[in-house]
Write an enzyme that holds these catalytic residues in place. Structure first.
Site, PDB file in Angstrom:
ATOM      1  CG  HIS A  29      -2.212   0.750   0.978  1.00  0.00           C
ATOM      2  ND1 HIS A  29      -3.246   0.236   0.239  1.00  0.00           N
ATOM      3  CD2 HIS A  29      -2.627   1.979   1.361  1.00  0.00           C
ATOM      4  CE1 HIS A  29      -4.242   1.107   0.195  1.00  0.00           C
ATOM      5  NE2 HIS A  29      -3.887   2.170   0.868  1.00  0.00           N
ATOM      6  CD  GLU A  59     -10.341   9.973  10.919  1.00  0.00           C
ATOM      7  OE1 GLU A  59     -10.760  10.193   9.756  1.00  0.00           O
ATOM      8  OE2 GLU A  59      -9.621   9.006  11.217  1.00  0.00           O
ATOM      9  CG  ASP A  72      -9.634   6.463   9.390  1.00  0.00           C
ATOM     10  OD1 ASP A  72     -10.122   6.167  10.492  1.00  0.00           O
ATOM     11  OD2 ASP A  72      -9.343   7.626   9.074  1.00  0.00           O
TER      12      ASP A  72
END
Length: 551
Positions: free
Chosen positions: A122, A297, A184
């Site tokens: 990633h 957030e 997240d």
């Protein structure tokens, strides 16, 4: 479930992998692994001959626990960012830490080979690549999860290559426990996020994931396997956390856990004024535990009906509708949304939950009528980004290039950043989330390698673009240039800021990034990876062409 009130200094463990082995069997197993590691080194040297660019003509696999794959390296030569490529010499699938040791030692005995640990791929700018080097597929490591009670606190020992999603699922389903801090998106490896920081909506309370680890097992660039903590091999422990993989490869981590809730009240409220948004967000993150929301957030959205960037991105439930009539006439090109969560148990009274939410929301200055709320299970909340991933894959944009930008900006400069970046450069959106929310510097350990702004409160800003490739979307180069424009603006205006998940092309820029911590960073590199074998994709140090005499 282990009794959290166990006697002090107790060391209770519950293993979820193999049965306990005797010391004799462990000793035999260790000797066997050492032999196989030496075999790996000899096998690799047979093909390297001092030139790490030589590739076998056919795929070949060495049948040991950590397999060598020559030729079948395409997947390891690219990453989620889709903007860089670098073909490795070989991909190694280590089953245990001894296989990682074998790979590092093999590289050390050559003049040029490097080693990169790859988790779930990633990375954005080729950070986990090793051109003509060895890429370790850390997802292949033995799947272990051990629950421990130490001095009255609970922890789990997990493999460095385990996905956070897997860790959370097992902790919640089997023990009703969960790590205190996470990212997240959970499709990331434990070792990968700990090598950076690991930030989400609970970082304001518990700090990043790096602040919630008490022990690591690390393979250094010298080929040594060391267990480290604040009191044991402490310099390696602090260096590795946030160290971008420069000092060692994390093969095991001990992560703090706590009781997991059953349900979540998931809330989003919309603001037209940035000043109101930041004032409320900063108030919420400074409330004591037990007196505020459990998760805070925020994000920026375009003031339009754009399905990717505008109003439709706000509602939490399928039957909810954003009513733009509620917006004041003074609203500008962008709006702001606070995303909040309150955790609770099934036995908690609904009236008590409502009273607590109303108490907190009553202090906030969001636009009246633009509040969205949904009750979901804890796991549904944690895996909400998983649905975004599934939609992106269905739409064909998950595999498109992702010129993302992540940075930390000091509270003292966040208003100017809003005026110059959100309201001007990004006023049409980025084709995906623009995250912005405050963090507390007191929750970050300055002994770790990661660097953050000097301000007591700073904001994380993440431009998470999900844009189809041309001709449907703009050229990737144009978006990369936009990122450079934003970074240059921050430099020219003298902002107190740092890149998160940093990537630079020159050591001069790396020196500027680390500032007065650069000397410490270099000393740690010389101590734990003297030949600069590890993490070449970060482009911080160059491999020293001097084979290390390893017996």
């Amino acid at each position: 479930m282990i009794n959290p009130t166990a006697p002090e200094n107790a060391h209770n463990t519950q293993k979820l992998s193999k049965p306990h082995q005797t010391q004799t069997l462990l000793s035999k197993e260790r000797k066997k692994k050492d032999y196989k590691s030496l075999t790996m080194i000899a096998y690799l040297e047979h093909f390297v001959h001092g030139n790490d660019t030589e590739i076998m003509p056919n795929d070949d696999v060495l049948g040991v626990e950590g397999s060598f794959h020559f030729g079948a390296t395409a997947a390891a030569g690219k990453d989620f960012g889709g903007m860089k490529s670098a073909k490795p010499f070989a991909v190694i699938r280590p089953a245990v830490s001894a296989d990682v040791v074998g790979a590092v030692k093999a590289a050390a005995r050559t003049p040029n080979l490097t080693v990169a640990a790859r988790g779930n791929g990633h990375s954005i700018n080729g950070q986990a690549m090793a051109e003509n080097g060895l890429v370790l597929d850390m997802r292949a490591m033995e799947d272990r999860l051990t629950l421990l009670s130490l001095e009255g606190s609970l922890y789990v020992d997990v493999a460095g290559g385990a996905l956070w999603e897997e860790v959370l699922r097992r902790c919640v389903s089997e023990f009703r426990l969960a790590p205190r801090s996470w990212t997240d998106y959970l499709g990331l490896t434990v070792g990968g996020t700990l090598s950076n920081a690991g930030v989400s909506g609970q970082a304001f309370r518990y700090g990043p994931q790096t602040s919630n680890v008490t022990e690591l097992e690390v393979v250094t660039g010298k080929g040594e396997t060391l267990v480290c903590s604040e009191t044991q091999n402490s310099e390696l422990f602090f260096a590795t956390l946030g160290g971008l993989g420069q000092f060692g490869i994390i093969t095991r981590a001990r992560v703090a856990v706590q009781p997991a809730p059953d349900m979540v009240r998931w809330i989003r409220v919309v603001y037209s004024e940035f000043e109101d948004f930041t004032r409320d967000a900063e108030w919420l993150v400074t409330l004591r535990e037990g007196y505020g929301f459990d998760y805070v957030e925020g994000f920026v959205l375009v003031n339009s009906d754009d399905p990717c960037n505008g109003w439709p991105t706000v509602p939490t439930g399928p039957n909810q509708r954003f009513d733009p009539v509620r917006l004041p006439s003074t609203a500008g090109p962008v709006l702001y949304c606070l995303e909040l969560a309150l955790y609770y148990r099934n036995e908690d009274r609904p009236s008590a939950i409502k009273m607590e939410v109303d108490r907190l929301l009553g202090r906030l200055r969001f636009v009246e009528g633009l509040k969205f709320s949904l009750d979901v299970t804890y796991m549904e909340f944690l895996l909400r980004v998983k649905r975004v991933e599934e939609d992106a894959k269905a739409n064909g944009i998950w595999d498109a290039p992702h010129p993302w930008l992540n940075l930390f900006v000091s509270k003292s400069h966040i208003a100017e950043f809003d005026r110059e970046v959100f309201k001007k450069i990004l006023k049409h959106g980025v084709g995906g989330p623009i995250l912005v929310y405050p963090l507390l510097r007191s929750k970050w350990d300055s002994r770790h390698s990661v660097v953050v702004p000097d301000s007591n409160i700073f904001y994380i800003i993440a431009l998470l673009r999900f844009i189809p490739p041309p001709p449907k979307g703009p050229p990737t180069e144009l978006l990369v240039e936009q990122n450079h424009e934003i970074i240059q603006l921050c430099c020219n205006r003298g902002f107190d800021f740092k890149l998160y998940l940093p990537h630079y092309q020159s050591q001069e820029n790396w020196m500027r990034h680390y500032g007065d911590k650069w000397t410490r960073f270099v000393e740690r590199k010389a101590n734990f990876d003297p030949l600069a074998i590890l993490a070449p994709g970060q482009k911080i140090f160059s491999r020293i062409p001097q084979p290390l005499p390893i017996t």
